[in-house]
Design a protein around this motif. Sequence first.
Motif, PDB file in Angstrom:
ATOM      1  N   GLN A  15       0.816  -1.217   0.000  1.00 52.55           N
ATOM      2  CA  GLN A  15       0.000   0.000   0.000  1.00 52.55           C
ATOM      3  C   GLN A  15       0.849   1.266   0.000  1.00 52.55           C
ATOM      4  O   GLN A  15       0.322   2.360  -0.188  1.00 52.55           O
ATOM      5  CB  GLN A  15      -0.936   0.007   1.211  1.00 52.55           C
ATOM      6  CG  GLN A  15      -2.006  -1.047   1.129  1.00 52.55           C
ATOM      7  CD  GLN A  15      -2.788  -1.199   2.425  1.00 52.55           C
ATOM      8  OE1 GLN A  15      -2.348  -0.790   3.490  1.00 52.55           O
ATOM      9  NE2 GLN A  15      -3.961  -1.802   2.315  1.00 52.55           N
ATOM     10  N   GLN A  16       2.148   1.113   0.171  1.00 53.94           N
ATOM     11  CA  GLN A  16       3.031   2.267   0.133  1.00 53.94           C
ATOM     12  C   GLN A  16       3.171   2.725  -1.318  1.00 53.94           C
ATOM     13  O   GLN A  16       3.045   1.928  -2.236  1.00 53.94           O
ATOM     14  CB  GLN A  16       4.398   1.925   0.738  1.00 53.94           C
ATOM     15  CG  GLN A  16       4.329   1.374   2.148  1.00 53.94           C
ATOM     16  CD  GLN A  16       3.488   2.212   3.084  1.00 53.94           C
ATOM     17  OE1 GLN A  16       3.736   3.393   3.263  1.00 53.94           O
ATOM     18  NE2 GLN A  16       2.465   1.609   3.671  1.00 53.94           N
ATOM     19  N   PRO A  17       3.421   3.990  -1.542  1.00 54.75           N
ATOM     20  CA  PRO A  17       3.489   4.514  -2.911  1.00 54.75           C
ATOM     21  C   PRO A  17       4.453   3.737  -3.811  1.00 54.75           C
ATOM     22  O   PRO A  17       5.578   3.440  -3.418  1.00 54.75           O
ATOM     23  CB  PRO A  17       3.990   5.949  -2.716  1.00 54.75           C
ATOM     24  CG  PRO A  17       3.588   6.302  -1.323  1.00 54.75           C
ATOM     25  CD  PRO A  17       3.671   5.013  -0.545  1.00 54.75           C
ATOM     26  N   GLY A  18       3.957   3.366  -4.978  1.00 54.67           N
ATOM     27  CA  GLY A  18       4.794   2.722  -5.978  1.00 54.67           C
ATOM     28  C   GLY A  18       5.036   1.240  -5.791  1.00 54.67           C
ATOM     29  O   GLY A  18       5.835   0.649  -6.501  1.00 54.67           O
ATOM     30  N   LYS A  19       4.361   0.617  -4.853  1.00 59.51           N
ATOM     31  CA  LYS A  19       4.583  -0.803  -4.595  1.00 59.51           C
ATOM     32  C   LYS A  19       3.413  -1.626  -5.129  1.00 59.51           C
ATOM     33  O   LYS A  19       2.269  -1.199  -5.074  1.00 59.51           O
ATOM     34  CB  LYS A  19       4.754  -1.065  -3.092  1.00 59.51           C
ATOM     35  CG  LYS A  19       5.854  -0.249  -2.435  1.00 59.51           C
ATOM     36  CD  LYS A  19       7.201  -0.491  -3.061  1.00 59.51           C
ATOM     37  CE  LYS A  19       8.302   0.294  -2.413  1.00 59.51           C
ATOM     38  NZ  LYS A  19       8.653   1.513  -3.068  1.00 59.51           N
ATOM     39  N   VAL A  20       3.703  -2.822  -5.632  1.00 54.16           N
ATOM     40  CA  VAL A  20       2.701  -3.708  -6.216  1.00 54.16           C
ATOM     41  C   VAL A  20       2.639  -4.988  -5.373  1.00 54.16           C
ATOM     42  O   VAL A  20       3.674  -5.605  -5.126  1.00 54.16           O
ATOM     43  CB  VAL A  20       3.077  -4.053  -7.677  1.00 54.16           C
ATOM     44  CG1 VAL A  20       2.084  -5.002  -8.291  1.00 54.16           C
ATOM     45  CG2 VAL A  20       3.201  -2.781  -8.498  1.00 54.16           C
ATOM     46  N   PRO A  21       1.430  -5.407  -4.928  1.00 56.59           N
ATOM     47  CA  PRO A  21       1.317  -6.582  -4.046  1.00 56.59           C
ATOM     48  C   PRO A  21       2.018  -7.838  -4.558  1.00 56.59           C
ATOM     49  O   PRO A  21       2.722  -8.508  -3.810  1.00 56.59           O
ATOM     50  CB  PRO A  21      -0.192  -6.799  -3.942  1.00 56.59           C
ATOM     51  CG  PRO A  21      -0.786  -5.458  -4.191  1.00 56.59           C
ATOM     52  CD  PRO A  21       0.130  -4.789  -5.193  1.00 56.59           C
ATOM     53  N   GLY A  22       1.844  -8.174  -5.827  1.00 58.43           N
ATOM     54  CA  GLY A  22       2.477  -9.381  -6.363  1.00 58.43           C
ATOM     55  C   GLY A  22       3.994  -9.304  -6.308  1.00 58.43           C
ATOM     56  O   GLY A  22       4.667 -10.298  -6.038  1.00 58.43           O
ATOM     57  N   THR A  23       4.524  -8.122  -6.537  1.00 57.02           N
ATOM     58  CA  THR A  23       5.973  -7.939  -6.489  1.00 57.02           C
ATOM     59  C   THR A  23       6.485  -8.092  -5.068  1.00 57.02           C
ATOM     60  O   THR A  23       7.508  -8.748  -4.839  1.00 57.02           O
ATOM     61  CB  THR A  23       6.354  -6.557  -7.056  1.00 57.02           C
ATOM     62  OG1 THR A  23       5.861  -6.460  -8.395  1.00 57.02           O
ATOM     63  CG2 THR A  23       7.849  -6.354  -7.034  1.00 57.02           C
ATOM     64  N   ILE A  24       5.783  -7.514  -4.111  1.00 58.69           N
ATOM     65  CA  ILE A  24       6.173  -7.635  -2.699  1.00 58.69           C
ATOM     66  C   ILE A  24       6.221  -9.105  -2.302  1.00 58.69           C
ATOM     67  O   ILE A  24       7.168  -9.551  -1.653  1.00 58.69           O
ATOM     68  CB  ILE A  24       5.192  -6.876  -1.770  1.00 58.69           C
ATOM     69  CG1 ILE A  24       5.057  -5.411  -2.156  1.00 58.69           C
ATOM     70  CG2 ILE A  24       5.579  -7.061  -0.312  1.00 58.69           C
ATOM     71  CD1 ILE A  24       6.287  -4.575  -2.036  1.00 58.69           C
ATOM     72  N   SER A  25       5.224  -9.861  -2.698  1.00 59.99           N
ATOM     73  CA  SER A  25       5.182 -11.288  -2.386  1.00 59.99           C
ATOM     74  C   SER A  25       6.393 -12.005  -2.964  1.00 59.99           C
ATOM     75  O   SER A  25       7.006 -12.842  -2.289  1.00 59.99           O
ATOM     76  CB  SER A  25       3.892 -11.897  -2.934  1.00 59.99           C
ATOM     77  OG  SER A  25       3.858 -13.275  -2.692  1.00 59.99           O
ATOM     78  N   LYS A  26       6.775 -11.673  -4.187  1.00 61.54           N
ATOM     79  CA  LYS A  26       7.938 -12.312  -4.812  1.00 61.54           C
ATOM     80  C   LYS A  26       9.226 -11.943  -4.089  1.00 61.54           C
ATOM     81  O   LYS A  26      10.123 -12.765  -3.965  1.00 61.54           O
ATOM     82  CB  LYS A  26       8.013 -11.937  -6.287  1.00 61.54           C
ATOM     83  CG  LYS A  26       6.925 -12.598  -7.109  1.00 61.54           C
ATOM     84  CD  LYS A  26       6.983 -12.172  -8.552  1.00 61.54           C
ATOM     85  CE  LYS A  26       5.848 -12.826  -9.330  1.00 61.54           C
ATOM     86  NZ  LYS A  26       5.828 -12.396 -10.730  1.00 61.54           N
ATOM     87  N   TRP A  27       9.314 -10.703  -3.607  1.00 66.81           N
ATOM     88  CA  TRP A  27      10.494 -10.311  -2.832  1.00 66.81           C
ATOM     89  C   TRP A  27      10.577 -11.159  -1.570  1.00 66.81           C
ATOM     90  O   TRP A  27      11.646 -11.634  -1.201  1.00 66.81           O
ATOM     91  CB  TRP A  27      10.438  -8.855  -2.423  1.00 66.81           C
ATOM     92  CG  TRP A  27      10.509  -7.851  -3.526  1.00 66.81           C
ATOM     93  CD1 TRP A  27      10.894  -8.051  -4.826  1.00 66.81           C
ATOM     94  CD2 TRP A  27      10.191  -6.469  -3.415  1.00 66.81           C
ATOM     95  NE1 TRP A  27      10.827  -6.876  -5.525  1.00 66.81           N
ATOM     96  CE2 TRP A  27      10.398  -5.890  -4.688  1.00 66.81           C
ATOM     97  CE3 TRP A  27       9.744  -5.668  -2.377  1.00 66.81           C
ATOM     98  CZ2 TRP A  27      10.179  -4.543  -4.923  1.00 66.81           C
ATOM     99  CZ3 TRP A  27       9.522  -4.324  -2.626  1.00 66.81           C
ATOM    100  CH2 TRP A  27       9.736  -3.771  -3.892  1.00 66.81           C
ATOM    101  N   CYS A  28       9.439 -11.313  -0.897  1.00 70.13           N
ATOM    102  CA  CYS A  28       9.427 -12.025   0.392  1.00 70.13           C
ATOM    103  C   CYS A  28       9.690 -13.516   0.241  1.00 70.13           C
ATOM    104  O   CYS A  28      10.184 -14.151   1.172  1.00 70.13           O
ATOM    105  CB  CYS A  28       8.104 -11.775   1.107  1.00 70.13           C
ATOM    106  SG  CYS A  28       7.907 -10.061   1.643  1.00 70.13           S
ATOM    107  N   THR A  29       9.358 -14.079  -0.909  1.00 68.11           N
ATOM    108  CA  THR A  29       9.618 -15.506  -1.138  1.00 68.11           C
ATOM    109  C   THR A  29      10.920 -15.726  -1.892  1.00 68.11           C
ATOM    110  O   THR A  29      11.252 -16.859  -2.249  1.00 68.11           O
ATOM    111  CB  THR A  29       8.457 -16.159  -1.917  1.00 68.11           C
ATOM    112  OG1 THR A  29       8.319 -15.484  -3.181  1.00 68.11           O
ATOM    113  CG2 THR A  29       7.168 -16.116  -1.130  1.00 68.11           C
ATOM    114  N   ASN A  30      11.649 -14.632  -2.144  1.00 68.19           N
ATOM    115  CA  ASN A  30      12.952 -14.683  -2.791  1.00 68.19           C
ATOM    116  C   ASN A  30      12.895 -15.222  -4.222  1.00 68.19           C
ATOM    117  O   ASN A  30      13.840 -15.844  -4.695  1.00 68.19           O
ATOM    118  CB  ASN A  30      13.944 -15.489  -1.947  1.00 68.19           C
ATOM    119  CG  ASN A  30      15.360 -15.033  -2.170  1.00 68.19           C
ATOM    120  OD1 ASN A  30      15.606 -13.904  -2.580  1.00 68.19           O
ATOM    121  ND2 ASN A  30      16.308 -15.922  -1.905  1.00 68.19           N
ATOM    122  N   THR A  31      11.768 -15.000  -4.911  1.00 63.08           N
ATOM    123  CA  THR A  31      11.678 -15.394  -6.318  1.00 63.08           C
ATOM    124  C   THR A  31      11.987 -14.219  -7.240  1.00 63.08           C
ATOM    125  O   THR A  31      12.136 -14.404  -8.445  1.00 63.08           O
ATOM    126  CB  THR A  31      10.287 -15.966  -6.663  1.00 63.08           C
ATOM    127  OG1 THR A  31       9.287 -15.011  -6.325  1.00 63.08           O
ATOM    128  CG2 THR A  31      10.029 -17.254  -5.913  1.00 63.08           C
TER     129      THR A  31
END
Length: 58
Positions: A15-31
């Motif tokens: 929800q922070q400016p410029g962030k996309v939920p699917g991308t955040i998830s990929k960062w957190c799962t290291n993909t």
Amino acid sequence: MVLAEKKRTNKWLAQQPGKVPGTISKWCTNTLQPNLKIVRDVAKVLDVDVSDLLWRTK
């Protein structure tokens, strides 16, 4: 791990400016890895040092 320590969720970060939920998830799962500018921006939003978001190599 830092999100959990800060009691924040992927959804909150997305929800922070410029962030996309699917991308955040990929960062957190290291993909997917963000570039260093994004790491710096995320560290600022989370109020942590950039090194807290990176794996040590030694």
